[in-house]
Write a protein that holds these residues in place. Structure first.
Motif, PDB file in Angstrom:
ATOM      1  N   ALA A   9     -40.708   8.973  24.860  1.00 28.82           N
ATOM      2  CA  ALA A   9     -41.157   7.594  24.664  1.00 28.82           C
ATOM      3  C   ALA A   9     -40.680   7.003  23.348  1.00 28.82           C
ATOM      4  O   ALA A   9     -40.282   5.829  23.298  1.00 28.82           O
ATOM      5  CB  ALA A   9     -42.680   7.524  24.762  1.00 28.82           C
ATOM      6  N   SER A  10     -40.705   7.772  22.276  1.00 26.13           N
ATOM      7  CA  SER A  10     -40.303   7.219  20.980  1.00 26.13           C
ATOM      8  C   SER A  10     -38.804   6.918  20.919  1.00 26.13           C
ATOM      9  O   SER A  10     -38.389   5.953  20.264  1.00 26.13           O
ATOM     10  CB  SER A  10     -40.707   8.151  19.832  1.00 26.13           C
ATOM     11  OG  SER A  10     -40.069   9.399  19.945  1.00 26.13           O
ATOM     12  N   LEU A  11     -37.979   7.703  21.600  1.00 24.68           N
ATOM     13  CA  LEU A  11     -36.542   7.406  21.663  1.00 24.68           C
ATOM     14  C   LEU A  11     -36.312   6.117  22.446  1.00 24.68           C
ATOM     15  O   LEU A  11     -35.516   5.265  22.045  1.00 24.68           O
ATOM     16  CB  LEU A  11     -35.770   8.560  22.311  1.00 24.68           C
ATOM     17  CG  LEU A  11     -35.674   9.864  21.534  1.00 24.68           C
ATOM     18  CD1 LEU A  11     -34.917  10.908  22.350  1.00 24.68           C
ATOM     19  CD2 LEU A  11     -35.004   9.664  20.194  1.00 24.68           C
ATOM     20  N   ASP A  12     -37.018   5.985  23.581  1.00 22.74           N
ATOM     21  CA  ASP A  12     -36.883   4.773  24.391  1.00 22.74           C
ATOM     22  C   ASP A  12     -37.285   3.546  23.578  1.00 22.74           C
ATOM     23  O   ASP A  12     -36.590   2.527  23.574  1.00 22.74           O
ATOM     24  CB  ASP A  12     -37.762   4.857  25.641  1.00 22.74           C
ATOM     25  CG  ASP A  12     -37.325   5.936  26.624  1.00 22.74           C
ATOM     26  OD1 ASP A  12     -36.257   6.546  26.426  1.00 22.74           O
ATOM     27  OD2 ASP A  12     -38.082   6.153  27.591  1.00 22.74           O
ATOM     28  N   ALA A  13     -38.412   3.638  22.879  1.00 23.78           N
ATOM     29  CA  ALA A  13     -38.923   2.502  22.099  1.00 23.78           C
ATOM     30  C   ALA A  13     -37.971   2.132  20.966  1.00 23.78           C
ATOM     31  O   ALA A  13     -37.728   0.950  20.706  1.00 23.78           O
ATOM     32  CB  ALA A  13     -40.307   2.824  21.546  1.00 23.78           C
ATOM     33  N   SER A  14     -37.410   3.123  20.287  1.00 19.35           N
ATOM     34  CA  SER A  14     -36.476   2.857  19.193  1.00 19.35           C
ATOM     35  C   SER A  14     -35.213   2.173  19.714  1.00 19.35           C
ATOM     36  O   SER A  14     -34.709   1.225  19.108  1.00 19.35           O
ATOM     37  CB  SER A  14     -36.125   4.159  18.467  1.00 19.35           C
ATOM     38  OG  SER A  14     -35.249   3.891  17.394  1.00 19.35           O
ATOM     39  N   ALA A  15     -34.709   2.644  20.841  1.00 28.62           N
ATOM     40  CA  ALA A  15     -33.515   2.035  21.439  1.00 28.62           C
ATOM     41  C   ALA A  15     -33.793   0.591  21.838  1.00 28.62           C
ATOM     42  O   ALA A  15     -33.016  -0.321  21.535  1.00 28.62           O
ATOM     43  CB  ALA A  15     -33.067   2.842  22.651  1.00 28.62           C
TER      44      ALA A  15
END
Length: 108
Positions: free
Chosen positions: A74-80
């Motif tokens: 989730a945090s990778l998706d949100a950062s992208a």
């Protein structure tokens, strides 16, 4: 490890999404900085690629973004998503020589 962005210079432009109609030219990236690597993902050594569905406005900014395929983190998706929304710029799609909104899939 760094957050991976596929180089547009070495790949074809992301696929057009048919929902916005035919265009003569697809949006093309002008500025695409690398997203910040989330601390939690770095500590856990998590990696992944997210595919975002991005509506590019006539001004070259992302006007709508959704996750087409998650990285599983989730945090990778949100950062992208946040980086594309706030910092990426595109040359807009064109139809009959005029800039138009258009959606594309963007791998991050």
């Amino acid at each position: 490890p760094d957050f991976l962005i596929l180089s547009y210079g070495s790949m074809q432009m992301p696929n057009s999404v048919a929902t916005t109609g035919a265009v003569d030219e697809l949006p093309s990236p002008l500025v695409n900085p690398t997203p910040a690597y989330p601390r939690d993902a770095l500590i856990a050594r998590q990696v992944g690629e997210v595919i975002l569905r991005v509506k590019v406005g006539v001004d070259g900014r992302a006007t709508a973004i959704s996750v087409h395929r998650s990285s599983g983190v989730a945090s990778l998706d949100a950062s992208a998503e946040e980086t594309v929304r706030a910092r990426w710029r595109f040359a807009p799609a064109k139809r009959s020589g005029r800039a138009v909104e258009h959606e594309v899939y963007v791998p991050v």
